[in-house]
Write a protein that holds these residues in place. Structure first.
Motif, short mmCIF file in Angstrom:
data_model
loop_
_atom_site.label_atom_id
_atom_site.label_comp_id
_atom_site.label_asym_id
_atom_site.label_seq_id
_atom_site.Cartn_x
_atom_site.Cartn_y
_atom_site.Cartn_z
N SER A 60 5.35 -13.34 12.10
CA SER A 60 4.95 -12.95 13.45
C SER A 60 5.69 -13.84 14.43
CB SER A 60 3.44 -13.11 13.63
OG SER A 60 3.06 -12.97 14.99
N ARG A 61 6.06 -13.31 15.57
CA ARG A 61 6.70 -14.14 16.59
C ARG A 61 5.66 -14.60 17.61
NH1 ARG A 61 9.94 -10.47 20.92
NH2 ARG A 61 8.52 -8.72 20.96
N GLN A 84 5.43 -16.31 21.23
CA GLN A 84 6.65 -15.54 21.39
C GLN A 84 7.82 -16.43 21.78
OE1 GLN A 84 6.41 -12.31 24.22
NE2 GLN A 84 7.63 -11.02 22.89
N SER A 85 8.87 -16.37 20.97
CA SER A 85 10.08 -17.13 21.23
C SER A 85 11.20 -16.49 20.41
CB SER A 85 9.90 -18.61 20.82
OG SER A 85 9.92 -18.73 19.41
N THR A 86 12.40 -17.07 20.47
CA THR A 86 13.51 -16.54 19.67
C THR A 86 13.61 -17.22 18.31
OG1 THR A 86 15.03 -18.12 20.70
CG2 THR A 86 14.84 -15.95 21.73
N ASP A 87 12.69 -18.12 17.98
CA ASP A 87 12.76 -18.85 16.71
C ASP A 87 12.79 -17.90 15.52
OD1 ASP A 87 12.74 -21.17 18.14
OD2 ASP A 87 10.66 -21.68 17.69
N LEU A 88 11.90 -16.91 15.51
CA LEU A 88 11.84 -15.98 14.38
C LEU A 88 13.15 -15.22 14.25
CD1 LEU A 88 10.46 -14.45 12.11
CD2 LEU A 88 9.44 -12.94 13.82
N ARG A 89 13.65 -14.70 15.35
CA ARG A 89 14.89 -13.94 15.29
C ARG A 89 16.06 -14.81 14.83
NH1 ARG A 89 16.32 -11.49 20.77
NH2 ARG A 89 17.42 -13.45 21.15
N GLU A 94 4.06 -7.18 14.96
CA GLU A 94 3.94 -7.50 16.38
C GLU A 94 2.54 -7.92 16.78
OE1 GLU A 94 6.20 -7.16 19.47
OE2 GLU A 94 7.22 -8.02 17.75
N GLY A 115 8.05 -8.03 9.83
CA GLY A 115 7.64 -8.60 11.11
C GLY A 115 6.53 -7.77 11.73
N PHE A 148 7.05 -20.31 13.74
CA PHE A 148 6.35 -19.03 13.66
C PHE A 148 5.44 -19.03 12.43
CE2 PHE A 148 10.61 -18.81 11.88
CZ PHE A 148 10.37 -18.44 10.56
N ARG A 182 9.47 -15.31 28.10
CA ARG A 182 10.48 -14.81 27.18
C ARG A 182 11.08 -13.49 27.67
NH1 ARG A 182 14.17 -16.46 25.13
NH2 ARG A 182 12.82 -18.27 24.70
#
Length: 276
Positions: free
Chosen positions: A172-173, A176-181, A144, A142, A97, A56
């Motif tokens: 939580s992401r 880790q990916s862009t799904d949460l964002r 980390e 969120g 997530f 990522r």
């Protein structure tokens, strides 16, 4: 851009000799905490701490690294059905997530009522995040660090002291990916980022969240953070300094935190706020 053999090896979970990586990239990845050191006498090799996190970071750094990803619409099941081997290529088997709360939160998932109310010692993973919706008065926090995310009840006083009595949904992401964002970008809710109190953590917030969410996003700053910083880590501050010493932001409260970190030459881990 062709992806180097050494980067491909790191993504595959292999050890890579330091001489095979550019000094600039090696310094960046070490400062981000993405690599662990493996010593062989006087020689050093490096291994990815978290392959998905490394992937990522590289993709966010340079669009050319997107070839490291495979469409999330391809599943391991379909690969196995067609080829008999689900390991032929890297596929995200677990999009989405995790979410957590210490009080019931009435939500909607796939057009049906869904209450987020995990028993202590558990949390909920949202797979179909595109159809996950929450009331507009919920503040999304969120977190980390996964330990902080798992143990939200032991930080309740902190959240109440900073955020008051607002209903909170913790996210939580991880992985880790862009799904949460992407989910956050599709809802109107306020977002509060709770990460480590260091320059790298603030940089993550500014570049990966506030950049996309604007004024809806803020950084959680406890009232006692200055006192905590006096007991923090100078080692990690020194590691991060060269890359982030010019870090600035327009948010006056967050800029004050940056100046405190610079003044004390120390960082503080968010785990310190977990009441044992």
């Amino acid at each position: 851009m062709a992806i180097s053999v050494s980067i491909q090896a790191l993504i595959s979970g292999e050890q890579v000799a330091g001489s095979k990586l550019s000094n600039k990239l090696l310094d960046e990845l070490m400062a981000e905490g993405l690599l662990s050191v493996v010593t062989h006498g006087s020689r050093k090799s490096y291994r990815a701490r978290d392959v998905e996190a490394l992937k990522r970071y590289l993709i966010d750094k340079d669009e050319s690294y997107r070839m490291l990803e495979v469409s999330s619409f391809v599943s391991r099941a379909s690969l196995a059905a067609e080829t008999g081997n689900s390991k032929l290529m890297t596929v995200r088997s677990c999009p989405g997530f995790p979410v957590n709360s210490y009080e019931p939160i009435s939500c909607s998932l796939c057009d049906k009522d869904f209450v987020v109310n995990p028993h202590e010692g558990s949390f909920v993973f949202i797979d179909n995040w595109q159809q996950f919706f929450i009331p507009q008065d919920i503040v999304v926090v969120g977190i980390e660090n996964m330990e902080n995310f798992r143990r939200i009840r032991q930080q309740k006083k902190l959240f109440e002291s900073v955020l008051g009595n607002m209903p909170l949904l913790f996210v939580s992401r991880y992985p880790q990916s862009t799904d949460l964002r992407n989910w956050l970008m599709g809802i109107p809710n306020r977002y509060v980022h709770f990460g480590d109190f260091d320059l790298a953590g603030i940089h993550i917030f500014l570049t990966e969240f506030q950049k996309y969410l604007g004024d809806r996003a803020s950084f959680l700053i406890p009232s006692d953070i200055e006192q905590r910083l006096t007991q923090g880590s100078a080692t990690r501050y020194n590691i991060q300094y060269n890359k982030f010493h010019t870090l600035r932001c327009t948010d006056t409260k967050l800029q004050s935190l940056i100046e405190l970190i610079m003044n004390y030459h120390k960082c503080y881990d968010q785990e310190g706020y977990i009441i044992k």
